[in-house]
Design an enzyme around this catalytic site. Structure first.
Site, short mmCIF file in Angstrom:
data_model
loop_
_atom_site.label_atom_id
_atom_site.label_comp_id
_atom_site.label_asym_id
_atom_site.label_seq_id
_atom_site.Cartn_x
_atom_site.Cartn_y
_atom_site.Cartn_z
N ARG A 66 61.95 27.88 47.76
CA ARG A 66 60.64 28.24 48.32
C ARG A 66 60.69 29.55 49.11
NH1 ARG A 66 59.61 24.86 52.12
NH2 ARG A 66 59.80 22.99 50.88
N TYR A 120 33.86 39.78 49.54
CA TYR A 120 34.07 39.07 48.27
C TYR A 120 33.54 37.64 48.42
CZ TYR A 120 37.08 37.27 44.45
OH TYR A 120 37.57 36.70 43.31
N ASP A 192 40.36 43.38 53.30
CA ASP A 192 40.61 43.15 51.88
C ASP A 192 40.66 44.53 51.24
OD1 ASP A 192 40.42 42.72 49.14
OD2 ASP A 192 39.21 40.90 49.38
N LYS A 217 44.62 42.37 40.32
CA LYS A 217 43.81 43.49 39.85
C LYS A 217 44.72 44.68 39.52
CE LYS A 217 40.54 40.59 40.69
NZ LYS A 217 39.95 40.40 42.00
C1 LIG Z 1 39.53 39.35 42.74
C2 LIG Z 1 39.40 39.64 44.19
C3 LIG Z 1 40.03 38.83 45.14
C4 LIG Z 1 40.73 37.54 44.79
O1 LIG Z 1 41.84 37.68 44.02
P1 LIG Z 1 42.37 36.52 43.02
O2 LIG Z 1 43.72 37.03 42.70
O3 LIG Z 1 41.40 36.50 41.88
O4 LIG Z 1 42.37 35.24 43.79
C5 LIG Z 1 39.94 39.19 46.47
N1 LIG Z 1 39.25 40.27 46.84
C6 LIG Z 1 38.62 41.06 45.97
C7 LIG Z 1 37.88 42.25 46.49
C8 LIG Z 1 38.66 40.76 44.62
O5 LIG Z 1 37.98 41.52 43.76
#
Ligand SMILES: *Cc1c(COP(=O)(O)O)cnc(C)c1O
Length: 406
Positions: A66, A120, A192, A217
């Site tokens: 872990r 988000y 974020d 992403k």
């Molecule tokens: C897609 C996204 C997330 C979440 O990511 P996941 O890997 O899909 O859980 C968080 N913040 C933004 C701005 C996003 O576009």
């Protein structure tokens, strides 16, 4: 690797996390370029004395699966090297898990969180569900109104969640100013930073305490993995790590190796996507069917001045608002696109399009915003991939024709 802390990001992307002891085998001269995929739950100790020494809370030592192995350590270390001011990085099985891990590390029952109104949507859902159930109250603020934001702080405000450009609607806010107000008031600033990544926005250097990314992403970049990360300042990293250990967060070595592979080409892909997105945005700005192009990289677009002041790069994600069309017209447009897939997510090598309607997900600000023609409200978000931009523009051109044909 022998590499300067001060080398440029593209150079750091190549060398980051490639420690000789993680890419080679003791006793064998030389080593591999990449760390191997270490699959493992169990670390074997040499003897009872070795076990008794234990190192449960030290980074870079085997303990138990872990706590990861060099595949995950190399990725986390590479992300830390890319984020000036970070003491370390924690990995999570998704971006949403990273947001939860970051928020739970700074908030306790009874605390108040200020959340940007363009966050988000799953972050908003987390506030209304998990956080509320844990006794944490969330208040939303207009990211473009620093005075109203300042007035919302109270004794119990312990954290703010920022996002810039905002999801879907792409507002750019004055992050250094908002983070400075939070610091003055003793609250942690979380951002974020998925849109820009540390290549485009140095979140901790600009005053934030924790920088969150969905690695799903740009870093993954190939639409084949889910992962998230949080990089934190020295003052916040120990608590972030403890929270993530207590939540049992771990990422698979296969996914970590894919993310590391994606990371090596991040700057190349972001440069190409940024330049293609800018060409698409310029072309969209000249279309009669469009009321607004929401792309901060485009001179004259909302947020461009702050973007030019604070950011060192962009990406392929942009939005536009149709001029007075209805939902069936928008569906005709999206359905006629041949080179754009219809799908959530973004930052992959392939282009995507998705409709959006922020009217349902606003608490502190109206949508459409004050001053807009209320008929101009239907949005389309594009994620521009690595295709030739002239082909993407030709595809959009024929799709607008299909929309108008009805
Ligand atoms: C897609 C996204 C997330 C979440 O990511 P996941 O890997 O899909 O859980 C968080 N913040 C933004 C701005 C996003 O576009």
């Amino acid at each position: 690797m022998a590499q300067g802390k001060h080398s440029k990001p593209a150079t750091r992307l190549v060398s980051a996390g490639r420690r000789a002891e993680w890419t080679g085998v003791p006793g064998l001269p030389g080593g591999m370029v990449n760390p191997p995929v270490w699959r493992g739950s169990t670390h074997l100790y040499q003897d009872s004395a070795d076990l008794a020494r234990g190192r449960p809370n030290e980074d870079g030592h085997f303990y138990y699966g872990r706590r990861g192995a060099p595949t995950q350590w190399a990725l986390a270390e590479a992300l830390t090297e890319l984020e000036p001011g970070a003491a370390g990085t924690q990995l999570y099985p998704s971006g949403v898990a990273a947001i939860a891990g970051a928020l739970l590390s700074v908030l306790r029952s009874g605390d108040v969180l200020l959340m940007t109104d363009n966050a988000y949507e799953p972050s908003r859902a987390m506030a209304r569900g998990l956080l509320r159930d844990a006794g944490i109250e969330t208040r939303w603020f207009d990211p473009l109104d620093p005075d109203a934001y300042r007035a919302q702080f109270c004794e119990r405000t312990k954290a703010v969640l920022l996002e810039s450009p905002g999801s879907l609607s792409m507002e750019v806010c004055d992050i250094p100013a908002l983070a400075a107000i939070a610091r003055e008031r003793g609250a942690a600033s979380l951002i974020d930073n998925t849109w820009a990544s540390p290549l485009g926005f140095k979140a901790l250097a600009q005053g934030c305490d924790l920088s969150i990314m969905s690695l799903t992403k740009h870093v993954g970049g190939h639409s084949d993995l889910m992962m998230g990360s949080v990089s934190a300042t020295p003052a916040h990293f120990a608590r972030l790590r403890r929270t993530s250990q207590q939540l049992g967060q771990v990422v698979s070595p296969d996914d970590a190796a894919l993310a590391l592979r994606g990371l090596r080409t991040l700057s190349l892909r972001l440069e190409r996507e940024t330049s293609s997105a800018l060409q698409v945005a310029e072309w969209l700005a000249g279309r009669a069917e469009i009321a607004r192009v929401l792309c901060p990289m485009l001179p004259g677009a909302p947020g461009h001045e702050l973007w030019a002041r604070d950011f060192t790069g962009g990406c392929g994600l942009l939005s536009f608002i149709l001029k007075g069309r209805d939902e069936s017209a928008r569906a005709r447009l999206i359905d006629a696109l041949a080179l754009f897939g219809i799908g959530f997510s973004w930052g992959g090598y392939e282009s995507l399009a998705i409709p959006f309607d922020p009217a349902h997900t606003r608490s502190a600000t109206p949508w459409p915003p004050a001053g807009w023609d209320p008929a101009d409200r239907l949005g389309v978000r594009l994620s521009i991939g690595l295709e030739d931009p002239s082909d993407l523009i030709a595809d959009l051109d024929q799709a607008f024709a299909a929309m108008e044909r009805g």
